[in-house]
Design a protein around this motif. Structure first.
Motif, PDB file in Angstrom:
ATOM      1  N   PRO A  59       6.456  58.565  59.240  1.00 42.78           N
ATOM      2  CA  PRO A  59       5.712  57.327  59.011  1.00 42.78           C
ATOM      3  C   PRO A  59       6.231  56.092  59.731  1.00 42.78           C
ATOM      4  CG  PRO A  59       7.044  57.848  57.104  1.00 42.78           C
ATOM      5  CD  PRO A  59       7.183  59.003  58.056  1.00 42.78           C
ATOM      6  N   GLY A  60       7.453  56.099  60.185  1.00 41.70           N
ATOM      7  CA  GLY A  60       7.966  54.931  60.886  1.00 41.70           C
ATOM      8  C   GLY A  60       8.955  54.129  60.070  1.00 41.70           C
ATOM      9  N   LYS A  61       9.533  53.137  60.725  1.00 44.64           N
ATOM     10  CA  LYS A  61      10.426  52.113  60.178  1.00 44.64           C
ATOM     11  C   LYS A  61      11.908  52.464  60.136  1.00 44.64           C
ATOM     12  CE  LYS A  61       7.136  49.332  57.840  1.00 44.64           C
ATOM     13  NZ  LYS A  61       6.927  48.273  56.952  1.00 44.64           N
ATOM     14  N   THR A  62      12.326  53.676  59.774  1.00 51.95           N
ATOM     15  CA  THR A  62      13.752  53.983  59.673  1.00 51.95           C
ATOM     16  C   THR A  62      14.085  55.192  60.531  1.00 51.95           C
ATOM     17  OG1 THR A  62      13.733  53.214  57.389  1.00 51.95           O
ATOM     18  CG2 THR A  62      15.642  54.480  58.087  1.00 51.95           C
ATOM     19  N   ILE A  63      14.997  55.020  61.465  1.00 52.10           N
ATOM     20  CA  ILE A  63      15.392  56.151  62.299  1.00 52.10           C
ATOM     21  C   ILE A  63      16.810  56.582  61.959  1.00 52.10           C
ATOM     22  CG2 ILE A  63      13.827  55.624  64.194  1.00 52.10           C
ATOM     23  CD1 ILE A  63      16.092  54.373  65.689  1.00 52.10           C
ATOM     24  N   ILE A  64      17.116  57.800  62.320  1.00 53.00           N
ATOM     25  CA  ILE A  64      18.432  58.379  62.079  1.00 53.00           C
ATOM     26  C   ILE A  64      19.168  58.364  63.411  1.00 53.00           C
ATOM     27  CG2 ILE A  64      19.640  60.447  61.271  1.00 53.00           C
ATOM     28  CD1 ILE A  64      16.789  61.403  60.311  1.00 53.00           C
ATOM     29  N   ARG A  65      20.335  57.787  63.485  1.00 52.38           N
ATOM     30  CA  ARG A  65      21.093  57.780  64.741  1.00 52.38           C
ATOM     31  C   ARG A  65      22.000  59.004  64.756  1.00 52.38           C
ATOM     32  NH1 ARG A  65      22.828  58.348  69.404  1.00 52.38           N
ATOM     33  NH2 ARG A  65      24.038  56.749  70.415  1.00 52.38           N
ATOM     34  N   HIS A  66      21.616  59.984  65.545  1.00 47.21           N
ATOM     35  CA  HIS A  66      22.419  61.196  65.684  1.00 47.21           C
ATOM     36  C   HIS A  66      23.119  61.184  67.025  1.00 47.21           C
ATOM     37  CE1 HIS A  66      21.141  63.487  62.178  1.00 47.21           C
ATOM     38  NE2 HIS A  66      19.929  63.021  62.390  1.00 47.21           N
ATOM     39  N   SER A  67      24.355  61.624  67.054  1.00 46.19           N
ATOM     40  CA  SER A  67      25.048  61.773  68.331  1.00 46.19           C
ATOM     41  C   SER A  67      25.298  63.246  68.611  1.00 46.19           C
ATOM     42  CB  SER A  67      26.361  60.998  68.314  1.00 46.19           C
ATOM     43  OG  SER A  67      27.175  61.469  67.261  1.00 46.19           O
ATOM     44  N   ASP A  68      24.802  64.105  67.737  1.00 48.87           N
ATOM     45  CA  ASP A  68      25.047  65.535  67.899  1.00 48.87           C
ATOM     46  C   ASP A  68      23.814  66.276  68.395  1.00 48.87           C
ATOM     47  OD1 ASP A  68      23.631  65.150  65.576  1.00 48.87           O
ATOM     48  OD2 ASP A  68      24.781  66.583  64.393  1.00 48.87           O
ATOM     49  N   ALA A  69      23.127  65.702  69.371  1.00 45.77           N
ATOM     50  CA  ALA A  69      21.988  66.326  70.041  1.00 45.77           C
ATOM     51  C   ALA A  69      20.826  66.624  69.095  1.00 45.77           C
ATOM     52  CB  ALA A  69      22.432  67.586  70.780  1.00 45.77           C
ATOM     53  N   ARG A  70      20.448  65.631  68.303  1.00 40.61           N
ATOM     54  CA  ARG A  70      19.293  65.752  67.404  1.00 40.61           C
ATOM     55  C   ARG A  70      18.366  64.563  67.619  1.00 40.61           C
ATOM     56  NH1 ARG A  70      19.555  69.456  63.435  1.00 40.61           N
ATOM     57  NH2 ARG A  70      21.483  70.612  63.337  1.00 40.61           N
ATOM     58  N   ASP A  71      17.089  64.777  67.344  1.00 40.18           N
ATOM     59  CA  ASP A  71      16.158  63.662  67.503  1.00 40.18           C
ATOM     60  C   ASP A  71      16.320  62.703  66.318  1.00 40.18           C
ATOM     61  OD1 ASP A  71      13.302  63.455  65.877  1.00 40.18           O
ATOM     62  OD2 ASP A  71      14.251  65.422  65.679  1.00 40.18           O
TER      63      ASP A  71
END
Length: 179
Positions: free
Chosen positions: A69-81
């Protein structure tokens, strides 16, 4: 080999406006995370612009479709979207490290950087760019041939471009929503 690379001064979020290739959670094939086809940039509220716009995950192999739905993203550094948290499709081992890219443009930038004999910082001051934050092993000239071999391995596993005419449904959209 490129003679010169100039840092475009983008961040990791600069690559989120393109299709992100991920591993499908159902069939393990290549799926695409892209801006939702019904998202209208003209009428969207400001917090939904850019990286925070609603997304759709579509796998043309098994017809899986999911919405974010938008608004909050997950910051991954282990090769994930950063939307669904799925493993990226464009990744491979490189000398004990993991080389990965969100999509083709991201992979192209990494290749341009690695092949360049001269690397210039961008003119704009400010926080560190994505290129400046690249890991030391990837920046090192002594790892150049190994990194380029890894990029070629990734490219061999990249499916053909999925660009389609604006507004036309994907096979998954047509199958799931009858459009």
């Amino acid at each position: 080999m490129n003679e010169r690379f100039r840092d475009p001064r983008g961040t990791w979020m600069s690559f989120l406006d393109e299709e992100i290739l991920v591993r499908c959670p159902d069939c393990q094939g290549c799926a695409v995370v892209a801006v939702h086809p019904r998202y209208d940039t003209q009428t969207a509220e400001p917090s939904y612009l850019g990286a925070f716009a609603p997304r759709r995950l579509v796998c043309s192999a098994c017809l899986l479709a999911r919405d974010w739905p938008g608004k909050t993203i997950i910051r991954h550094s282990d090769a994930r979207d950063p939307y669904f948290g799925l493993p990226l499709w464009l990744q491979t081992r490189c000398g004990g490290n993991l080389l990965w890219a969100y999509g083709r443009r991201h992979l192209d930038l990494l290749e341009d950087y690695v092949t360049a004999r001269h690397r210039e910082r961008g003119a704009r001051p400010g926080s560190m760019s994505m290129v400046e934050r690249l890991p030391t092993w990837l920046k090192s000239a002594r790892n150049r041939s190994e990194v380029l071999k890894a990029i070629r391995r990734i490219r061999r596993g990249t499916p053909p471009s999925r660009h389609r005419p604006e507004g036309s449904p994907t096979r998954a959209e047509a199958g799931r929503w009858g459009t």
